[in-house]
Structure formats: structure tokens, C-alpha cells
Design a protein around this motif. Structure first.
Motif, PDB file in Angstrom:
ATOM      1  N   THR A  15      -0.006  23.216 -55.921  1.00  0.00           N
ATOM      2  CA  THR A  15       0.006  21.783 -56.190  1.00  0.00           C
ATOM      3  C   THR A  15       1.086  21.432 -57.207  1.00  0.00           C
ATOM      4  N   LYS A  16       1.237  22.296 -58.223  1.00  0.00           N
ATOM      5  CA  LYS A  16       2.261  22.051 -59.241  1.00  0.00           C
ATOM      6  C   LYS A  16       3.650  22.068 -58.621  1.00  0.00           C
ATOM      7  N   GLN A  17       3.833  22.949 -57.646  1.00  0.00           N
ATOM      8  CA  GLN A  17       5.149  23.105 -57.029  1.00  0.00           C
ATOM      9  C   GLN A  17       5.434  22.000 -56.014  1.00  0.00           C
ATOM     10  N   GLY A  18       4.435  21.250 -55.634  1.00  0.00           N
ATOM     11  CA  GLY A  18       4.626  20.230 -54.614  1.00  0.00           C
ATOM     12  C   GLY A  18       4.020  20.645 -53.291  1.00  0.00           C
ATOM     13  N   LEU A  19       3.751  19.660 -52.436  1.00  0.00           N
ATOM     14  CA  LEU A  19       3.141  19.925 -51.133  1.00  0.00           C
ATOM     15  C   LEU A  19       4.101  20.747 -50.269  1.00  0.00           C
ATOM     16  N   LEU A  40      -2.983  21.809 -35.536  1.00  0.00           N
ATOM     17  CA  LEU A  40      -3.982  20.777 -35.847  1.00  0.00           C
ATOM     18  C   LEU A  40      -5.403  21.201 -35.499  1.00  0.00           C
ATOM     19  N   THR A  41      -5.561  21.975 -34.456  1.00  0.00           N
ATOM     20  CA  THR A  41      -6.911  22.270 -33.958  1.00  0.00           C
ATOM     21  C   THR A  41      -7.452  23.623 -34.427  1.00  0.00           C
ATOM     22  N   ASN A  42      -6.644  24.395 -35.149  1.00  0.00           N
ATOM     23  CA  ASN A  42      -7.098  25.720 -35.559  1.00  0.00           C
ATOM     24  C   ASN A  42      -7.123  25.924 -37.065  1.00  0.00           C
ATOM     25  N   GLN A  43      -7.210  24.824 -37.801  1.00  0.00           N
ATOM     26  CA  GLN A  43      -7.299  24.936 -39.250  1.00  0.00           C
ATOM     27  C   GLN A  43      -8.754  25.182 -39.652  1.00  0.00           C
ATOM     28  N   GLN A  44      -8.943  26.064 -40.613  1.00  0.00           N
ATOM     29  CA  GLN A  44     -10.291  26.335 -41.122  1.00  0.00           C
ATOM     30  C   GLN A  44     -10.261  26.160 -42.637  1.00  0.00           C
ATOM     31  N   GLY A  45     -10.813  25.036 -43.087  1.00  0.00           N
ATOM     32  CA  GLY A  45     -10.849  24.775 -44.515  1.00  0.00           C
ATOM     33  C   GLY A  45      -9.502  24.414 -45.112  1.00  0.00           C
ATOM     34  N   VAL A  46      -8.527  24.134 -44.251  1.00  0.00           N
ATOM     35  CA  VAL A  46      -7.185  23.771 -44.718  1.00  0.00           C
ATOM     36  C   VAL A  46      -6.835  22.406 -44.139  1.00  0.00           C
ATOM     37  N   LYS A  47      -6.358  21.514 -44.982  1.00  0.00           N
ATOM     38  CA  LYS A  47      -6.027  20.160 -44.528  1.00  0.00           C
ATOM     39  C   LYS A  47      -4.519  20.037 -44.361  1.00  0.00           C
ATOM     40  N   THR A  48      -4.109  19.750 -43.139  1.00  0.00           N
ATOM     41  CA  THR A  48      -2.692  19.672 -42.802  1.00  0.00           C
ATOM     42  C   THR A  48      -2.359  18.288 -42.265  1.00  0.00           C
ATOM     43  N   ALA A  49      -1.183  17.787 -42.620  1.00  0.00           N
ATOM     44  CA  ALA A  49      -0.663  16.554 -42.015  1.00  0.00           C
ATOM     45  C   ALA A  49       0.522  16.930 -41.138  1.00  0.00           C
ATOM     46  N   VAL A  50       0.556  16.357 -39.950  1.00  0.00           N
ATOM     47  CA  VAL A  50       1.658  16.591 -39.019  1.00  0.00           C
ATOM     48  C   VAL A  50       2.386  15.279 -38.792  1.00  0.00           C
ATOM     49  N   GLN A  94       3.618   7.890 -47.233  1.00  0.00           N
ATOM     50  CA  GLN A  94       2.343   7.392 -46.712  1.00  0.00           C
ATOM     51  C   GLN A  94       1.295   8.506 -46.671  1.00  0.00           C
ATOM     52  N   VAL A  95       1.763   9.714 -46.369  1.00  0.00           N
ATOM     53  CA  VAL A  95       0.852  10.856 -46.286  1.00  0.00           C
ATOM     54  C   VAL A  95       0.451  11.363 -47.670  1.00  0.00           C
ATOM     55  N   VAL A  96       1.428  11.561 -48.548  1.00  0.00           N
ATOM     56  CA  VAL A  96       1.128  12.198 -49.844  1.00  0.00           C
ATOM     57  C   VAL A  96       0.405  11.258 -50.810  1.00  0.00           C
ATOM     58  N   GLU A  97       0.504   9.942 -50.581  1.00  0.00           N
ATOM     59  CA  GLU A  97      -0.153   9.001 -51.488  1.00  0.00           C
ATOM     60  C   GLU A  97      -1.608   8.723 -51.124  1.00  0.00           C
ATOM     61  N   ARG A  98      -2.094   9.354 -50.074  1.00  0.00           N
ATOM     62  CA  ARG A  98      -3.497   9.181 -49.686  1.00  0.00           C
ATOM     63  C   ARG A  98      -4.416   9.850 -50.711  1.00  0.00           C
ATOM     64  N   GLU A  99      -5.638   9.323 -50.804  1.00  0.00           N
ATOM     65  CA  GLU A  99      -6.613   9.908 -51.740  1.00  0.00           C
ATOM     66  C   GLU A  99      -6.954  11.333 -51.333  1.00  0.00           C
ATOM     67  N   LYS A 101      -6.466  14.914 -50.548  1.00  0.00           N
ATOM     68  CA  LYS A 101      -5.416  15.871 -50.870  1.00  0.00           C
ATOM     69  C   LYS A 101      -5.149  16.784 -49.673  1.00  0.00           C
ATOM     70  N   LEU A 102      -3.877  17.091 -49.446  1.00  0.00           N
ATOM     71  CA  LEU A 102      -3.486  17.916 -48.314  1.00  0.00           C
ATOM     72  C   LEU A 102      -2.971  19.273 -48.792  1.00  0.00           C
ATOM     73  N   ASP A 103      -3.069  20.261 -47.907  1.00  0.00           N
ATOM     74  CA  ASP A 103      -2.573  21.600 -48.223  1.00  0.00           C
ATOM     75  C   ASP A 103      -1.174  21.840 -47.667  1.00  0.00           C
ATOM     76  N   TYR A 104      -0.886  21.232 -46.517  1.00  0.00           N
ATOM     77  CA  TYR A 104       0.408  21.454 -45.869  1.00  0.00           C
ATOM     78  C   TYR A 104       0.917  20.167 -45.234  1.00  0.00           C
ATOM     79  N   LEU A 105       2.226  20.102 -45.072  1.00  0.00           N
ATOM     80  CA  LEU A 105       2.864  19.037 -44.304  1.00  0.00           C
ATOM     81  C   LEU A 105       3.774  19.692 -43.279  1.00  0.00           C
ATOM     82  N   VAL A 106       3.619  19.300 -42.017  1.00  0.00           N
ATOM     83  CA  VAL A 106       4.442  19.845 -40.936  1.00  0.00           C
ATOM     84  C   VAL A 106       5.222  18.700 -40.297  1.00  0.00           C
ATOM     85  N   VAL A 107       6.531  18.871 -40.137  1.00  0.00           N
ATOM     86  CA  VAL A 107       7.393  17.831 -39.568  1.00  0.00           C
ATOM     87  C   VAL A 107       8.084  18.381 -38.333  1.00  0.00           C
ATOM     88  N   GLU A 108       8.019  17.634 -37.232  1.00  0.00           N
ATOM     89  CA  GLU A 108       8.697  18.045 -36.006  1.00  0.00           C
ATOM     90  C   GLU A 108      10.020  17.298 -35.868  1.00  0.00           C
TER      91      GLU A 108
END
Length: 371
Positions: A15-19, A40-50, A94-99, A101-108
Motif C-alpha cells: 500500500t505504501k508503494q502504491g497500487l 476476474l473470476t478466479n480471485q480468492q480474497g484478492v480485490k482486483t480492478a480491470v 475513479q478506481v483508486v478513489e473508491r472507498e 480498497k483494491l489489491d491490484y489494477l489490471v489495464v488492457e
């Protein structure tokens, strides 16, 4: 107990290092969307934004969807999928300012994009404090891959800057072809980390939060990198084109956004041709077109198909010589919409051949882009 504390401290450090951000790139039809769906469909306990162009393309299972608004889908496993619309930076905010908290961000990126300008967006001052570029993952279609065939600056860049190369669709080619491909990839990027996959199925720890991206070398030797890897290609021109369009190259390879990417289509001699009609196709005529008339320099095609012989809406995807037609329900007015992407296409001939696939003489319209 110790492992839980270690895990928690690891998350705090991240978190200190950034998303952490993973960029997924790869040529047209290589399997990027399948990989995104897998993530998106195989995360277990990890919150990812795509971040994608259109989340509808991913085909998320309705049972997973909690809520949907104009440009975001929330899933029951805590992941979200967000469209990029026009501005990558805005979408990231828009993604990072949500209440939540996310673990990863994936961009296509699009299949025709150089991933470097997208990477540089995350290294810029706007996003540097919020995010940490973790890796660039390049998906390669083992069954339809040929640098000579594509002769593409983007294809070279995707290999050159890929921290992890997913050699996908390995079930469609033999071992000798795979070994040959791996040698070609290593010729472009010495010591490339190559993972063989089928249907983009890869253990997520191998591609997410791997810490492979070396940002220093891009700041210190960006010009050298380009000159070294693209000696046969005028890549400096391509880079500036992409940087000017870095937001639009993050996900627009659909016909209704063709004007956004016509510039970098032109760089590699690519053309995008769009065909529309309010009359149905004949299945027999369209099959003849695919079997006998479709030129080999059409690398990718997609569309919504209406056939006289079927009440269903059909979703058409073509990659190289393979194609799929999936049944769906009509949600609105019936019509045909088809996009062909290739190199040095004869627009007039192709539009006429598609016109000939219609059941009845009718007025249809076709537009060519990238000319």
C-alpha cells in the motif's frame, strides 16, 4: 499466526508503494479478453480492478455481478471491471478513489498498441504516487503468430517490453512449432520469461504482483531501447504517435471508435473496414465468403450477425483462419455490423463481397478507416 502477520505487513508495504498495476498487451485475437475474464473470476480474497474498453466484451457471468452502472461492474468476489472511456488517467482515479480498497489494477491495451506509452502514463507525476507499475504481460497467439506476416511495430514492441510472455493457444500447434516460436521471441527479447498457456489459463501469482518492471531503465535509456530493438522499423515516429494517443490506445479497437486508432493503424499499414446493413445475410453466401473470398491479410474480424435462416443474434469473431459464431438474443433492432482489420486491404472489393452475402438487394453502407 506468524504467516498472517507477515501477510498483513506485506499488504501494508504494498500500500505504501502504491497500487500495483499490470498492463496486459498482445496482438489482435491473442487471448487478452480471455485472460482478463480468468483474472476476474478466479480471485480468492484478492480485490482486483480491470480497466477495459467495454466490460460487455468480457462476458462476465451474471451470477457474479452485484451491481452495474454506466461504466463499472461490481462482482460478488470484490473485483470490479471499469471502462476507460476517453481518458486512462481519469479511469484510474475513479478506481483508486473508491472507498473499497483494491489489491491490484489490471489495464488492457488494444491489439495494435505499443504498450510503452501506457506504461509511461503510470510513471508520470500524476499517477506515480498512487500506483506502482508491476509488470507488462504480453499474450502471444502461438497458432497465428508470425512477425514476418504482421510486419508490425506494435508486435515487436509488445514482445520487447513484455516482462512475462504468455505463449497462448499451445494446444493448437505441435512441440516443434512452439520451440521455434520461443526461439523467435528470445531473438527479440533475450532471456524472455515465457509461460505456455491454453485458453489464457495461468496461475495468477505468476503474472500479478511479480515486481518485474524496471522503471529506471525506461527513464535512463528509453531512446537506446527503441533504437536497439527496432533497427528495421522507424519506431521513433510510432512512439510519438502513440504518446499523442495514449488514452485512446488503451482499449478502442471497436468499429464505433475507429477514428481514435486510425493513426496507429496507418503506422503498420493496417486498415479497419466497417460494414453495416439493415438486411440479413444468407448463411450459405457468408460461408462461401469465409471459405473462398476472405483474404489472408485480414487478421481479425468481429461483428454482430443477422442471418435470414436464424431468429438468433450471432456474435462473430475471427482470428487468422479460425472463427467462432456464438448464439445470443436480440436486444434491439436486427442488423448486421461487421469490422475487418488487416494490412493493405482492398476496401472496395471486400465491401462488395459482403454486400453480395445479403439475402436481398438493399442499401447498405460501409466505411473504411485508416486510409
Amino acid at each position: 499466526m506468524t504467516s498472517a502477520v507477515t501477510s498483513e505487513s506485506h499488504v501494508m508495504e504494498a500500500t505504501k508503494q502504491g497500487l500495483p498495476v499490470t498492463i496486459i498487451t498482445g496482438f489482435l485475437g491473442s487471448g487478452k479478453t480471455t485472460l482478463l475474464n480468468h483474472i476476474l473470476t478466479n480471485q480468492q480474497g484478492v480485490k482486483t480492478a480491470v480497466l477495459v474498453n467495454e466490460f460487455g466484451e468480457i462476458g462476465i457471468d451474471n451470477e457474479l455481478i452485484v451491481s452495474t452502472d454506466d461504466n463499472m461492474v461490481e462482482l460478488s468476489n470484490g473485483c470490479i471491471c471499469c471502462t476507460i472511456n476517453n481518458d486512462l488517467v481519469d479511469a484510474v482515479y475513479q478506481v483508486v478513489e473508491r472507498e473499497q480498497k483494491l489489491d491490484y489494477l489490471v489495464v488492457e491495451t488494444t491489439g495494435l498498441a505499443d504498450p510503452l506509452p501506457v506504461a509511461m502514463t503510470f510513471l508520470g507525476s500524476e499517477l506515480r504516487d498512487l500506483t506502482r507499475l508491476d509488470s507488462i504481460v504480453t499474450v502471444v497467439d502461438a497458432a497465428n503468430y508470425s512477425l514476418d506476416l504482421f510486419n508490425s511495430q506494435a508486435a515487436f514492441s509488445q514482445i520487447t517490453y513484455g516482462d512475462v510472455i504468455l505463449l497462448n493457444k499451445t494446444d493448437l500447434v505441435d512441440e516443434a512449432a512452439l520451440n521455434s516460436l520461443e526461439k523467435k521471441i528470445n531473438d527479440i527479447k533475450e532471456g524472455a520469461r515465457i509461460i505456455r498457456t491454453k485458453n489464457s489459463q495461468v496461475p495468477l501469482p505468476l503474472i500479478l504482483s511479480v515486481g518485474l518492471f524496471e522503471s529506471d531503465k525506461y527513464f535512463d535509456a528509453e531512446t537506446d531501447e527503441h533504437d536497439h530493438h527496432h533497427h528495421d522499423h522507424d519506431h521513433s515516429t510510432c512512439e510519438h504517435e502513440h504518446h499523442d494517443h495514449e488514452h485512446s490506445t488503451c482499449g478502442h479497437d471497436h468499429h464505433d471508435h475507429d477514428h481514435h486508432h486510425s493513426d496507429h493503424l496507418e503506422n503498420d499499414g493496417f486498415t479497419s473496414i466497417s460494414f453495416q446493413s439493415d438486411q440479413p445475410f444468407s448463411i450459405r453466401k457468408f460461408q462461401y465468403f469465409l471459405d473462398n473470398q476472405l483474404p489472408t491479410n485480414v487478421f481479425r474480424a468481429k461483428g454482430i450477425m443477422w442471418f435470414e435462416e436464424s431468429p438468433q443474434r450471432h456474435i462473430f469473431h475471427l482470428c487468422g483462419k479460425r472463427f467462432t459464431i456464438d448464439d445470443d438474443q436480440w436486444k434491439g433492432e436486427k442488423k448486421n455490423q461487421l469490422v475487418l482489420i488487416g494490412q493493405n486491404l482492398d476496401q472496395e472489393t471486400l465491401l462488395q463481397q459482403l454486400e453480395n452475402c445479403l439475402c436481398l438487394p438493399s442499401v447498405s453502407k460501409g466505411k473504411g478507416f485508416g486510409k
